[in-house]
Design an enzyme around this catalytic site. Structure first.
Site, mmCIF file in Angstrom:
data_model
loop_
_atom_site.group_PDB
_atom_site.id
_atom_site.type_symbol
_atom_site.label_atom_id
_atom_site.label_comp_id
_atom_site.label_asym_id
_atom_site.label_seq_id
_atom_site.Cartn_x
_atom_site.Cartn_y
_atom_site.Cartn_z
ATOM 1 N N HIS A 120 36.157 43.720 46.894
ATOM 2 C CA HIS A 120 37.111 44.744 46.480
ATOM 3 C C HIS A 120 37.939 45.198 47.698
ATOM 4 C CE1 HIS A 120 38.673 48.228 44.461
ATOM 5 N NE2 HIS A 120 38.041 49.060 45.260
ATOM 6 N N GLU B 13 25.895 48.944 32.063
ATOM 7 C CA GLU B 13 25.631 49.028 33.501
ATOM 8 C C GLU B 13 24.882 50.296 33.903
ATOM 9 O OE1 GLU B 13 28.657 46.898 35.773
ATOM 10 O OE2 GLU B 13 28.365 48.333 37.384
ATOM 11 N N ASN C 60 27.603 42.362 40.162
ATOM 12 C CA ASN C 60 28.636 42.709 41.149
ATOM 13 C C ASN C 60 28.291 42.216 42.547
ATOM 14 O OD1 ASN C 60 30.147 44.123 39.200
ATOM 15 N ND2 ASN C 60 28.763 45.864 39.407
ATOM 16 N N ARG D 51 41.994 53.234 17.237
ATOM 17 C CA ARG D 51 40.595 53.505 17.644
ATOM 18 C C ARG D 51 39.679 52.292 17.500
ATOM 19 N NH1 ARG D 51 40.947 58.679 14.892
ATOM 20 N NH2 ARG D 51 41.660 60.194 16.415
ATOM 21 N N HIS E 93 40.462 36.338 43.395
ATOM 22 C CA HIS E 93 39.270 37.162 43.219
ATOM 23 C C HIS E 93 38.010 36.372 43.629
ATOM 24 C CE1 HIS E 93 36.611 40.131 41.496
ATOM 25 N NE2 HIS E 93 36.062 39.211 40.714
ATOM 26 N N GLU F 195 32.230 32.656 41.130
ATOM 27 C CA GLU F 195 31.348 33.434 40.244
ATOM 28 C C GLU F 195 30.133 32.602 39.829
ATOM 29 O OE1 GLU F 195 31.657 36.618 39.640
ATOM 30 O OE2 GLU F 195 33.744 37.051 40.123
ATOM 31 N N LYS G 82 24.664 35.533 32.139
ATOM 32 C CA LYS G 82 25.368 36.805 31.946
ATOM 33 C C LYS G 82 24.965 37.446 30.614
ATOM 34 C CE LYS G 82 29.578 39.399 32.236
ATOM 35 N NZ LYS G 82 30.952 39.520 32.662
ATOM 36 N N ARG H 296 22.771 45.545 35.143
ATOM 37 C CA ARG H 296 24.057 44.831 35.111
ATOM 38 C C ARG H 296 24.777 44.866 36.453
ATOM 39 N NH1 ARG H 296 28.620 44.518 30.285
ATOM 40 N NH2 ARG H 296 30.097 43.296 31.491
ATOM 41 N N HIS I 203 30.846 41.751 45.272
ATOM 42 C CA HIS I 203 32.090 42.347 44.783
ATOM 43 C C HIS I 203 32.529 43.599 45.535
ATOM 44 C CE1 HIS I 203 31.576 39.444 41.648
ATOM 45 N NE2 HIS I 203 32.644 39.842 40.995
ATOM 46 N N LYS J 31 33.633 44.147 29.218
ATOM 47 C CA LYS J 31 34.369 45.023 30.139
ATOM 48 C C LYS J 31 35.856 44.747 29.943
ATOM 49 C CE LYS J 31 31.157 45.893 33.914
ATOM 50 N NZ LYS J 31 30.871 45.685 35.344
HETATM 51 P P1 NAD Z 1 44.260 35.252 35.701
HETATM 52 O O1 NAD Z 1 44.052 35.742 34.351
HETATM 53 O O2 NAD Z 1 45.305 35.899 36.530
HETATM 54 O O3 NAD Z 1 44.537 33.674 35.652
HETATM 55 C C1 NAD Z 1 44.780 32.976 36.842
HETATM 56 C C2 NAD Z 1 46.051 32.119 36.719
HETATM 57 O O4 NAD Z 1 45.790 30.980 35.923
HETATM 58 C C3 NAD Z 1 47.202 32.840 36.067
HETATM 59 O O5 NAD Z 1 48.388 32.475 36.710
HETATM 60 C C4 NAD Z 1 47.183 32.295 34.648
HETATM 61 O O6 NAD Z 1 48.430 32.359 33.995
HETATM 62 C C5 NAD Z 1 46.789 30.878 34.905
HETATM 63 N N1 NAD Z 1 46.159 30.172 33.797
HETATM 64 C C6 NAD Z 1 45.310 30.675 32.873
HETATM 65 N N2 NAD Z 1 44.825 29.676 32.110
HETATM 66 C C7 NAD Z 1 45.399 28.540 32.538
HETATM 67 C C8 NAD Z 1 45.291 27.180 32.161
HETATM 68 N N3 NAD Z 1 44.441 26.785 31.201
HETATM 69 N N4 NAD Z 1 46.030 26.268 32.819
HETATM 70 C C9 NAD Z 1 46.848 26.645 33.841
HETATM 71 N N5 NAD Z 1 46.981 27.907 34.268
HETATM 72 C C10 NAD Z 1 46.266 28.842 33.610
HETATM 73 O O7 NAD Z 1 42.911 35.327 36.589
HETATM 74 P P2 NAD Z 1 41.379 35.060 36.258
HETATM 75 O O8 NAD Z 1 40.810 34.540 37.508
HETATM 76 O O9 NAD Z 1 41.190 34.320 34.995
HETATM 77 O O10 NAD Z 1 40.833 36.531 36.011
HETATM 78 C C11 NAD Z 1 40.910 37.522 37.023
HETATM 79 C C12 NAD Z 1 40.896 38.864 36.335
HETATM 80 O O11 NAD Z 1 39.689 38.985 35.605
HETATM 81 C C13 NAD Z 1 40.939 40.031 37.294
HETATM 82 O O12 NAD Z 1 41.874 40.962 36.816
HETATM 83 C C14 NAD Z 1 39.534 40.612 37.255
HETATM 84 O O13 NAD Z 1 39.513 41.999 37.457
HETATM 85 C C15 NAD Z 1 39.120 40.272 35.855
HETATM 86 N N6 NAD Z 1 37.682 40.159 35.676
HETATM 87 C C16 NAD Z 1 37.126 40.820 34.636
HETATM 88 C C17 NAD Z 1 35.767 40.719 34.397
HETATM 89 C C18 NAD Z 1 35.175 41.373 33.194
HETATM 90 O O14 NAD Z 1 33.942 41.398 33.071
HETATM 91 N N7 NAD Z 1 35.962 41.880 32.285
HETATM 92 C C19 NAD Z 1 34.963 39.937 35.231
HETATM 93 C C20 NAD Z 1 35.560 39.273 36.303
HETATM 94 C C21 NAD Z 1 36.928 39.387 36.505
HETATM 95 N N1 GLY Z 2 31.788 40.922 36.075
HETATM 96 C C1 GLY Z 2 30.800 41.938 36.151
HETATM 97 C C2 GLY Z 2 30.338 42.402 34.818
HETATM 98 O O1 GLY Z 2 30.774 41.923 33.795
HETATM 99 O O2 GLY Z 2 29.530 43.288 34.758
#
Ligand code: NAD
Ligand code: GLY
Length: 349
Positions: free
Chosen positions: A244, A229, A237, A111, A257, A175, A219, A233, A240, A133
Site C-alpha cells: 500500500h 475480516e 493481506n 439497496r 498491485h 497473489e 480464498k 481474513r 499488502h 469486497k
Molecule cells: P485492472 O482491473 O486494472 O486490469 C488490469 C488491466 O488489464 C486493465 O488495463 C484492464 O483493462 C486490462 N484487462 C482486463 N482483462 C483483460 C484481458 N482479458 N485481456 C487484456 N487486457 C485485459 O487490474 P486488476 O489487476 O485486475 O485488479 C486490480 C484492482 O483489484 C485494484 O483496484 C485492487 O484494489 C482490486 N483488488 C480487489 C480485491 C478484492 O478482494 N475486491 C482484491 C485484490 C485487488
Molecule cells: N484481497 C484480500 C481480501 O479479499 O480479503
C-alpha cells in the site's frame, strides 16, 4: 470444468472455472432476468462480439485512476436512467477495477441488486472476484469506500488470459505466490495447497486452471470462515501493508498491485527474519520463489521512511493507530502482529 462453493455467512455461491466458459455464458445466467453489463473500454475493444451481445451495457474508462467516486456515480446514474429493477442482474466483466466498482454499484443501487463476477485478469480470477469486497478509491487512500457484498456467482474463463499482457499475468502471480505463503492459515487440505505445486512448476508453462482453482479454493476457505475480516481474513493481506505504501509513494504509476505485493512480501520476510520469527533457510526459499516467477521488479524503493510509515498507518487495518502487520512465522504460515516497533520496520525499508 472445475467448480467450487463459497459458503459465506450472507450468501452461498458457486465459482465455475472453465476454458471457453464465456461461449456458454447465457446457460449460466438466469434467462428471464434483465441484464446490465458493466465493463471497460479495453475489454469492449478486445471482445466486441461479447460486449455487444448485451443490450444494456455501461462502459467505463480503463485504469485504476478511474476507480473513483465519479465513475461510481456515472455507473449508478446509468443504471437508474435505464430503470434497473431489484430483480435484475448486474454483470461485472473485467479485472479488479471493474469488479470492485460494479460490485459496489450492485450493493448500493436500489439497496442491492444481484451481480455476477466475470473476471478477466489473472488477479481478478484468483482473488478480487471472490469474497465480496467491493468499492473504490478516494484521495485519502485505496478502497476506503465500499461494502462487503457477495456475488451470485463467479464465472472464470481462462481463455481471457490469452489477451492479457505478460505484466498483468505476473501481477496475478504475485497473489498466487502469496497464497502459498499463507496456505496453512487458509486450509488444512493439502490438495489445495500451492507451495509444492509452485516449487515444481515450470514458470514458462503454467497450468492456469489448476493455479486458479487452488488459489480460489484457499480464498473461499478463508471467506467461508471469516467473511467480514473479523480475524482470519486479514492473512489475505500478507505483503499488502508494505505494498500500500509502495503504491501510494509511487502514485500507483510505477508498479502494478501484484508487483507491489511481491516487493511487500520480501520486506515482510526480511522483517520476520530480523525478528527471529523465521530462519535463513525459509527466507532464502521465499526470495527464490518470488524470483522464480520474476515478480518483484526491485526490492526497495527510494523513499522518506517517515512518509512510508505514515502511509502504513493510514491502512484500513490500522487499529488504535498501531500498524497491523501480517508476518511469516513458518513455512506456509503467517501471524498478525500489532506490536512491531517502527524502528524495526524502518530498518527493512
Ligand atoms: P485492472 O482491473 O486494472 O486490469 C488490469 C488491466 O488489464 C486493465 O488495463 C484492464 O483493462 C486490462 N484487462 C482486463 N482483462 C483483460 C484481458 N482479458 N485481456 C487484456 N487486457 C485485459 O487490474 P486488476 O489487476 O485486475 O485488479 C486490480 C484492482 O483489484 C485494484 O483496484 C485492487 O484494489 C482490486 N483488488 C480487489 C480485491 C478484492 O478482494 N475486491 C482484491 C485484490 C485487488
Ligand atoms: N484481497 C484480500 C481480501 O479479499 O480479503
Amino acid at each position: 470444468m472445475k467448480k467450487l462453493t463459497v459458503n459465506a455467512k450472507t450468501k452461498n455461491y458457486d465459482i465455475t472455472i472453465k476454458e471457453g466458459l464465456i461461449a456458454e455464458i447465457l446457460d449460466y445466467l438466469q434467462q428471464d432476468k434483465k441484464k446490465f453489463l458493466i465493463t471497460n473500454n479495453t475489454l469492449e475493444k478486445l471482445y466486441p462480439d461479447l460486449v455487444s451481445s448485451f443490450e444494456n451495457k455501461i462502459v467505463i474508462k480503463d485504469g485504476e485512476e478511474y476507480k473513483n467516486f465519479e465513475t461510481f456515480e456515472f455507473i449508478i446514474n446509468e443504471l437508474l436512467k435505464r430503470k434497473i429493477e431489484r430483480k435484475d442482474l448486474i454483470l461485472a466483466l473485467g479485472g479488479g477495477v471493474v469488479g470492485d466498482l460494479a460490485g459496489f454499484a450492485a450493493a448500493s443501487v436500489l439497496r442491492g441488486v444481484n451481480f455476477v463476477q466475470i473476471p478477466t485478469t489473472l488477479l481478478s480470477q484468483v482473488d478480487s472476484s471472490v469474497g465480496g469486497k467491493t468499492g473504490f478509491n478516494t484521495k485519502y487512500g485505496k478502497n476506503l469506500i465500499g461494502a462487503f457484498y457477495q456475488p451470485e456467482s463467479v464465472l472464470i474463463d481462462t481463455n481471457f488470459l490469452k489477451t492479457l499482457p505478460v505484466r498483468e499475468i505476473k501481477t496475478g502471480l504475485g497473489e498466487v505466490v502469496k497464497y502459498s505463503f499463507i496456505e496453512k492459515n487458509c486450509s488444512d487440505d493439502e490438495k489445495i495447497h500451492l507451495s509444492k505445486y509452485l516449487d515444481e512448476a515450470d514458470s514458462n508453462n503454467l497450468d492456469f486452471k489448476e493455479i486458479i482453482y487452488r488459489s480460489v479454493a484457499l480464498k473461499a476457505s478463508v471467506v467461508s470462515k471469516d467473511e467480514k475480516e473479523a480475524g482470519l481474513r486479514a492473512v489475505l493481506n500478507f505483503g499488502h501493508t508494505f505494498a500500500h505504501s509502495i503504491e501510494t509513494i509511487t502514485n500507483y504509476k510505477k508498479f502494478t498491485h501484484g508487483e507491489a505485493v511481491a516487493m511487500g512480501m520480501k520486506l515482510a520476510f526480511e522483517l520476520s527474519y530480523n525478528l527471529n520469527f523465521i530462519n535463513k533457510e525459509y527466507l532464502d526459499y521465499a526470495f527464490n520463489l518470488i524470483d522464480k516467477f520474476n515478480l518483484a521488479p526491485v526490492y526497495k524503493i527510494e523513499c522518506d521512511k517517515d512518509e512510508y510509515i505514515n502511509i502504513m498507518k493510514s491502512d484500513k487495518k490500522v487499529s488504535n493507530s498501531k500498524i497491523r502487520l501480517v508476518l511469516p512465522t513458518s513455512k506456509g504460515e503467517v501471524k498478525i502482529f500489532d506490536n512491531i516497533k517502527e524502528d524495526d520496520i524502518k530498518k527493512v525499508l
